[in-house]
Design an enzyme around this catalytic site. Sequence first.
Site, mmCIF file in Angstrom:
data_model
loop_
_atom_site.group_PDB
_atom_site.id
_atom_site.type_symbol
_atom_site.label_atom_id
_atom_site.label_comp_id
_atom_site.label_asym_id
_atom_site.label_seq_id
_atom_site.Cartn_x
_atom_site.Cartn_y
_atom_site.Cartn_z
ATOM 1 N N ARG A 57 0.837 -1.200 0.000
ATOM 2 C CA ARG A 57 0.000 0.000 0.000
ATOM 3 C C ARG A 57 0.873 1.253 0.000
ATOM 4 O O ARG A 57 0.590 2.218 -0.716
ATOM 5 C CB ARG A 57 -0.915 -0.009 1.234
ATOM 6 N N HIS A 61 0.721 4.147 -2.844
ATOM 7 C CA HIS A 61 0.459 5.543 -2.522
ATOM 8 C C HIS A 61 1.633 6.432 -2.894
ATOM 9 O O HIS A 61 1.450 7.586 -3.292
ATOM 10 C CB HIS A 61 0.149 5.689 -1.029
ATOM 11 N N GLY A 67 5.202 10.274 -8.717
ATOM 12 C CA GLY A 67 5.920 9.085 -9.141
ATOM 13 C C GLY A 67 6.535 8.337 -7.973
ATOM 14 O O GLY A 67 6.432 8.744 -6.817
ATOM 15 N N ASN A 91 -2.999 8.851 3.772
ATOM 16 C CA ASN A 91 -1.784 8.220 4.296
ATOM 17 C C ASN A 91 -1.725 8.150 5.821
ATOM 18 O O ASN A 91 -0.747 7.647 6.381
ATOM 19 C CB ASN A 91 -0.544 8.954 3.773
ATOM 20 N N HIS A 189 -6.160 -5.890 -2.485
ATOM 21 C CA HIS A 189 -7.082 -5.807 -1.348
ATOM 22 C C HIS A 189 -7.401 -7.187 -0.774
ATOM 23 O O HIS A 189 -7.996 -7.281 0.295
ATOM 24 C CB HIS A 189 -8.381 -5.103 -1.760
ATOM 25 N N ASP A 242 -10.996 -8.885 2.712
ATOM 26 C CA ASP A 242 -11.316 -10.173 2.117
ATOM 27 C C ASP A 242 -11.577 -11.155 3.257
ATOM 28 O O ASP A 242 -10.758 -12.023 3.564
ATOM 29 C CB ASP A 242 -10.142 -10.643 1.242
#
Length: 324
Positions: A57, A61, A67, A91, A189, A242
């Site tokens: 993650r 981000h 970039g 964040n 995810h 999940d």
Amino acid sequence: MKGFCWILVFLVVLRWVQCDLQMGHYGSSCPKAEKIVQDYVNEHIPNAPSLAAALIRMHFHDCFVRGCDASILLNVTSSSGNQTEKVATPNQTVRGFDFIDRLKSLVEAECPGIVSCADIIALAARDSIAITGGPSWKVPTGRRDGLLSNASEALNQIPAPFDNITILIQKFANKSLDLKDLVLLSGAHTIGIAHCPSVSNRLYNFTGVGDRDPSLDSEYADNLRATKCRTQNDNTTILEMDPGSRKTFDLSYYTLLLKRRGLFESDSALTTNSKTLAYINQLLQGSLQNFFSEFALSMEKMGQIEVKTGTSGEIRRNCAVVNS
């Protein structure tokens, strides 16, 4: 002169031009760099597997703002007062900063001033997913660290849990990522976690009149309200993205999407476009190895978004601050 190459241009004049990222960029300047990262990840991530999701993650981000340049790692400085990406709303729940700092310290001890924080994030994200049973992918190196970080850019450019499909497509297109990349990268995810504020509106006040999001499976929504986000103001409870399969990098996330059990609005949004829905069905009809291979290609593509190489940026000595 690493990171540059010769080409022949008009009038047979030789000029320096900046090369792209390359596999084994540190092969001569810091040959142990990638192994240092991998060994540390392999030692610690199995004992804290949730960090694998946190690190991928962080990589995602970071790449979506200026970039893949480790701008997400920069602290707010008292001298400038500039609010950096690290404190931006998307964040504030990112974890793993200390882990990256420890990796940087180890690499600096071996090769001071050679390996970028941006490359360390990219390598750590890949290695942490691989050691927990997920896919692996190629990570060409040679990224350099950015000099700027802005919280408002993070807020505007990072895909949000509340984004609809139109906004998601645009945010990905802005980074030269297509609909297939959107579906595949969302697949991370499968090992993700979230907090109630990301879904509370769907459960309690979707249109401002105390209603629930009708696109969310009613049984799933009732269960979330009864056992997880018991109040609209719960800011601490952790949710599995999940459920029942969070520790396994698999296709279960996509199965849940078709059952209207995607946790975020942005998850559910993937089923509202005919092309993204078709990609989901293709993945579910294929093998797990096919998913791994396709996911790897999208990760390789994402890891090269707007990278700084050559003389752009710098190699930070401390990932949290630019060099003085």
